[in-house]
Write a protein that holds these residues in place. Structure first.
Motif, PDB file in Angstrom:
ATOM      1  N   ILE A 155       2.110  -6.524   0.072  1.00  0.00           N
ATOM      2  CA  ILE A 155       1.015  -7.405   0.509  1.00  0.00           C
ATOM      3  C   ILE A 155       0.827  -7.318   2.018  1.00  0.00           C
ATOM      4  O   ILE A 155      -0.290  -7.136   2.517  1.00  0.00           O
ATOM      5  CB  ILE A 155       1.293  -8.855   0.074  1.00  0.00           C
ATOM      6  N   LEU A 156       1.921  -7.434   2.754  1.00  0.00           N
ATOM      7  CA  LEU A 156       1.833  -7.399   4.215  1.00  0.00           C
ATOM      8  C   LEU A 156       1.395  -6.027   4.714  1.00  0.00           C
ATOM      9  O   LEU A 156       0.544  -5.918   5.616  1.00  0.00           O
ATOM     10  CB  LEU A 156       3.168  -7.777   4.832  1.00  0.00           C
ATOM     11  N   ARG A 157       1.946  -4.979   4.150  1.00  0.00           N
ATOM     12  CA  ARG A 157       1.590  -3.630   4.594  1.00  0.00           C
ATOM     13  C   ARG A 157       0.111  -3.354   4.375  1.00  0.00           C
ATOM     14  O   ARG A 157      -0.555  -2.756   5.233  1.00  0.00           O
ATOM     15  CB  ARG A 157       2.448  -2.596   3.875  1.00  0.00           C
ATOM     16  N   LYS A 158      -0.425  -3.794   3.262  1.00  0.00           N
ATOM     17  CA  LYS A 158      -1.847  -3.563   2.977  1.00  0.00           C
ATOM     18  C   LYS A 158      -2.725  -4.293   3.977  1.00  0.00           C
ATOM     19  O   LYS A 158      -3.689  -3.731   4.509  1.00  0.00           O
ATOM     20  CB  LYS A 158      -2.172  -3.995   1.554  1.00  0.00           C
ATOM     21  N   ARG A 159      -2.397  -5.559   4.273  1.00  0.00           N
ATOM     22  CA  ARG A 159      -3.207  -6.322   5.217  1.00  0.00           C
ATOM     23  C   ARG A 159      -3.127  -5.728   6.617  1.00  0.00           C
ATOM     24  O   ARG A 159      -4.132  -5.637   7.329  1.00  0.00           O
ATOM     25  CB  ARG A 159      -2.747  -7.781   5.249  1.00  0.00           C
ATOM     26  N   LEU A 160      -1.948  -5.315   7.019  1.00  0.00           N
ATOM     27  CA  LEU A 160      -1.786  -4.755   8.353  1.00  0.00           C
ATOM     28  C   LEU A 160      -2.488  -3.406   8.478  1.00  0.00           C
ATOM     29  O   LEU A 160      -3.120  -3.107   9.494  1.00  0.00           O
ATOM     30  CB  LEU A 160      -0.305  -4.615   8.693  1.00  0.00           C
ATOM     31  N   THR A 161      -2.393  -2.587   7.441  1.00  0.00           N
ATOM     32  CA  THR A 161      -3.042  -1.278   7.458  1.00  0.00           C
ATOM     33  C   THR A 161      -4.553  -1.413   7.596  1.00  0.00           C
ATOM     34  O   THR A 161      -5.202  -0.644   8.313  1.00  0.00           O
ATOM     35  CB  THR A 161      -2.701  -0.491   6.178  1.00  0.00           C
ATOM     36  N   ASN A 162      -5.112  -2.403   6.920  1.00  0.00           N
ATOM     37  CA  ASN A 162      -6.561  -2.580   6.908  1.00  0.00           C
ATOM     38  C   ASN A 162      -7.082  -3.454   8.038  1.00  0.00           C
ATOM     39  O   ASN A 162      -8.290  -3.684   8.134  1.00  0.00           O
ATOM     40  CB  ASN A 162      -7.002  -3.170   5.566  1.00  0.00           C
ATOM     41  N   SER A 163      -6.194  -3.931   8.892  1.00  0.00           N
ATOM     42  CA  SER A 163      -6.615  -4.857   9.947  1.00  0.00           C
ATOM     43  C   SER A 163      -7.423  -4.174  11.040  1.00  0.00           C
ATOM     44  O   SER A 163      -8.234  -4.810  11.722  1.00  0.00           O
ATOM     45  CB  SER A 163      -5.392  -5.522  10.578  1.00  0.00           C
ATOM     46  N   VAL A 201      -3.620  -2.283  14.190  1.00  0.00           N
ATOM     47  CA  VAL A 201      -2.193  -1.957  14.129  1.00  0.00           C
ATOM     48  C   VAL A 201      -1.986  -0.458  14.352  1.00  0.00           C
ATOM     49  O   VAL A 201      -2.658   0.370  13.732  1.00  0.00           O
ATOM     50  CB  VAL A 201      -1.586  -2.397  12.779  1.00  0.00           C
ATOM     51  N   ALA A 202      -1.051  -0.136  15.248  1.00  0.00           N
ATOM     52  CA  ALA A 202      -0.696   1.259  15.508  1.00  0.00           C
ATOM     53  C   ALA A 202       0.437   1.710  14.589  1.00  0.00           C
ATOM     54  O   ALA A 202       0.348   2.740  13.914  1.00  0.00           O
ATOM     55  CB  ALA A 202      -0.272   1.425  16.969  1.00  0.00           C
ATOM     56  N   ASN A 203       1.529   0.939  14.579  1.00  0.00           N
ATOM     57  CA  ASN A 203       2.703   1.230  13.747  1.00  0.00           C
ATOM     58  C   ASN A 203       3.191  -0.058  13.121  1.00  0.00           C
ATOM     59  O   ASN A 203       2.978  -1.149  13.670  1.00  0.00           O
ATOM     60  CB  ASN A 203       3.848   1.809  14.591  1.00  0.00           C
ATOM     61  N   MET A 204       3.902   0.066  12.026  1.00  0.00           N
ATOM     62  CA  MET A 204       4.566  -1.102  11.452  1.00  0.00           C
ATOM     63  C   MET A 204       5.919  -0.695  10.902  1.00  0.00           C
ATOM     64  O   MET A 204       6.161   0.473  10.578  1.00  0.00           O
ATOM     65  CB  MET A 204       3.707  -1.774  10.390  1.00  0.00           C
ATOM     66  N   LEU A 205       6.777  -1.680  10.810  1.00  0.00           N
ATOM     67  CA  LEU A 205       8.137  -1.455  10.343  1.00  0.00           C
ATOM     68  C   LEU A 205       8.562  -2.650   9.514  1.00  0.00           C
ATOM     69  O   LEU A 205       8.539  -3.785   9.979  1.00  0.00           O
ATOM     70  CB  LEU A 205       9.073  -1.286  11.539  1.00  0.00           C
ATOM     71  N   SER A 206       8.912  -2.381   8.275  1.00  0.00           N
ATOM     72  CA  SER A 206       9.344  -3.434   7.362  1.00  0.00           C
ATOM     73  C   SER A 206      10.849  -3.353   7.144  1.00  0.00           C
ATOM     74  O   SER A 206      11.426  -2.261   7.097  1.00  0.00           O
ATOM     75  CB  SER A 206       8.639  -3.296   6.015  1.00  0.00           C
ATOM     76  N   GLU A 207      11.460  -4.496   6.984  1.00  0.00           N
ATOM     77  CA  GLU A 207      12.889  -4.540   6.681  1.00  0.00           C
ATOM     78  C   GLU A 207      13.189  -3.877   5.331  1.00  0.00           C
ATOM     79  O   GLU A 207      14.331  -3.531   5.055  1.00  0.00           O
ATOM     80  CB  GLU A 207      13.349  -6.001   6.678  1.00  0.00           C
ATOM     81  N   ILE A 247       9.695   3.822  10.412  1.00  0.00           N
ATOM     82  CA  ILE A 247       8.471   3.272  10.989  1.00  0.00           C
ATOM     83  C   ILE A 247       7.276   3.908  10.281  1.00  0.00           C
ATOM     84  O   ILE A 247       7.248   5.110  10.025  1.00  0.00           O
ATOM     85  CB  ILE A 247       8.418   3.549  12.504  1.00  0.00           C
ATOM     86  N   ILE A 248       6.295   3.083   9.955  1.00  0.00           N
ATOM     87  CA  ILE A 248       5.122   3.541   9.215  1.00  0.00           C
ATOM     88  C   ILE A 248       3.947   3.665  10.184  1.00  0.00           C
ATOM     89  O   ILE A 248       3.462   2.657  10.712  1.00  0.00           O
ATOM     90  CB  ILE A 248       4.766   2.552   8.086  1.00  0.00           C
ATOM     91  N   PRO A 249       3.479   4.901  10.466  1.00  0.00           N
ATOM     92  CA  PRO A 249       2.333   5.048  11.366  1.00  0.00           C
ATOM     93  C   PRO A 249       1.044   4.607  10.680  1.00  0.00           C
ATOM     94  O   PRO A 249       0.826   4.888   9.499  1.00  0.00           O
ATOM     95  CB  PRO A 249       2.324   6.553  11.661  1.00  0.00           C
ATOM     96  N   VAL A 250       0.217   3.898  11.424  1.00  0.00           N
ATOM     97  CA  VAL A 250      -1.062   3.424  10.890  1.00  0.00           C
ATOM     98  C   VAL A 250      -2.221   4.091  11.612  1.00  0.00           C
ATOM     99  O   VAL A 250      -3.217   4.475  11.005  1.00  0.00           O
ATOM    100  CB  VAL A 250      -1.173   1.895  11.002  1.00  0.00           C
ATOM    101  N   SER A 251      -2.100   4.253  12.926  1.00  0.00           N
ATOM    102  CA  SER A 251      -3.162   4.865  13.724  1.00  0.00           C
ATOM    103  C   SER A 251      -2.539   5.750  14.792  1.00  0.00           C
ATOM    104  O   SER A 251      -1.511   5.405  15.382  1.00  0.00           O
ATOM    105  CB  SER A 251      -4.023   3.777  14.383  1.00  0.00           C
ATOM    106  N   SER A 252      -3.157   6.886  15.052  1.00  0.00           N
ATOM    107  CA  SER A 252      -2.683   7.765  16.120  1.00  0.00           C
ATOM    108  C   SER A 252      -3.178   7.306  17.485  1.00  0.00           C
ATOM    109  O   SER A 252      -2.710   7.778  18.522  1.00  0.00           O
ATOM    110  CB  SER A 252      -3.145   9.206  15.862  1.00  0.00           C
TER     111      SER A 252
END
Length: 313
Positions: A72-80, A83-89, A94-99
């Motif tokens: 749920i969180l990853r989808k919202r952050l990706t589509n926001s 966000v450049a990168n995100m990291l979930s516990e 690290i998950i790149p979202v934008s270059s």
């Protein structure tokens, strides 16, 4: 600040961020996380409490709710769009979202901290740390925002962007409305929440606990990091600790996902957070898996803990 003629319960999260002067993109990011929490709330109420058949990067068995909350969180952050990168516990990398990092944020989060408590109906939460740009391996003092959402008898959201600590509660329409502005902590408190097995405490930590008890401090520990920190923040007193142990020199809690955001919030409220020797917010992460011992809460209580640990180990 609440406008004249308006009650605090008429101020929603987005409006509050706008009124304290926060920029548009950070406002959007925080509100996206708040919106994601509404779906997590529903998942907690109705979701599968079983295991997912997978493990996280620490080798811990994941629950179905952990995986769902993470998605749920990853989808919202990706589509926001901010966000450049995100990291979930819950994920190993690290998950790149934008270059393009310009004007964007990197977000580290624990999607459902304390999820093992759900099946016994105790409070759990989401913890979030936000940095500008693309680098998540920075000292916590560089955070531009931190927040947590507590799923309990009431669902509450607590955030800071460096302009104080503010609490919001979810209403019947699942909107977050302002409850308390500028939450502050006293210099010392009368409660303590001690994590870890006491028979594994070092001499300094044990002496500190005995000192707290001699001063009349009451033990208040739920086993959940978010509700325990929330208790200390909202009561404005006390200390939480998960110290270095004889079999775990770095304690248990994760620096990036748990300690940095909570230390940021507590310091913004006038408290302190230390490993027993250095400020949590001054630690330079070496990897996403870093852990650290922690004493977090009222300034005087943390200072006494540091004194005991420095002198006695």
């Amino acid at each position: 600040m609440v406008e004249p003629g308006k009650t605090k319960f008429q101020i929603d999260l987005r409006r509050h961020l706008r009124e304290v002067g926060e920029n548009r993109d950070l406002t959007r990011l925080i509100c996206e996380i708040a919106d994601a929490s509404k779906y997590i709330v529903n998942s907690i109420r109705t979701g599968d409490l079983g295991v997912a058949g997978t493990s996280n990067l620490y080798g811990e068995e994941q629950l179905a709710l952990d995986v769902l909350s993470d998605r749920i969180l990853r989808k919202r952050l990706t589509n926001s769009g901010v966000v450049a990168n995100m990291l979930s516990e819950e994920t190993p990398d690290i998950i790149p979202v934008s270059s393009d990092y310009e004007g964007k944020y990197s977000v580290a989060f624990d999607p459902l901290d304390g999820s093992s408590l759900v099946d016994v109906n105790l409070a759990v939460g989401t913890i979030v740390s936000i940095f500008e740009g693309g680098n998540l391996l920075q000292p916590g003092r560089n955070q531009v925002a931190a927040m947590y959402i507590l799923y309990g008898p009431r669902n509450t959201l607590v955030y800071s962007t460096g302009r104080g600590v503010h609490e919001f509660a979810m209403n019947a329409l699942m909107e977050y409305t302002l409850v308390r502005e500028n939450v502050t902590m006293s210099q010392a408190g009368g409660i303590y929440a001690p994590g870890g097995q006491r028979n594994l405490y070092s001499a300094g930590t044990e002496a500190f606990v005995q000192d707290l008890e001699a001063r009349g401090a009451k033990l208040r520990y739920s086993g959940g990091f978010v509700p325990d920190i929330n208790q200390i923040l909202m009561k404005g007193k006390g200390i939480f600790m998960y110290p270095h142990l004889k079999n775990a020199a770095n304690g248990k809690l994760r620096l990036i996902f748990e300690l940095n955001p909570m230390a940021y919030l507590v310091e913004q409220a006038g408290g302190a957070a230390s490993t027993g020797s250095v400020s949590i917010l001054d630690l330079q992460p070496q990897s996403i898996e870093d852990r650290a011992p922690v004493f977090i809460g009222c300034k005087d209580d943390v200072a006494r803990a540091v004194d005991f640990v420095t002198r006695m180990g």
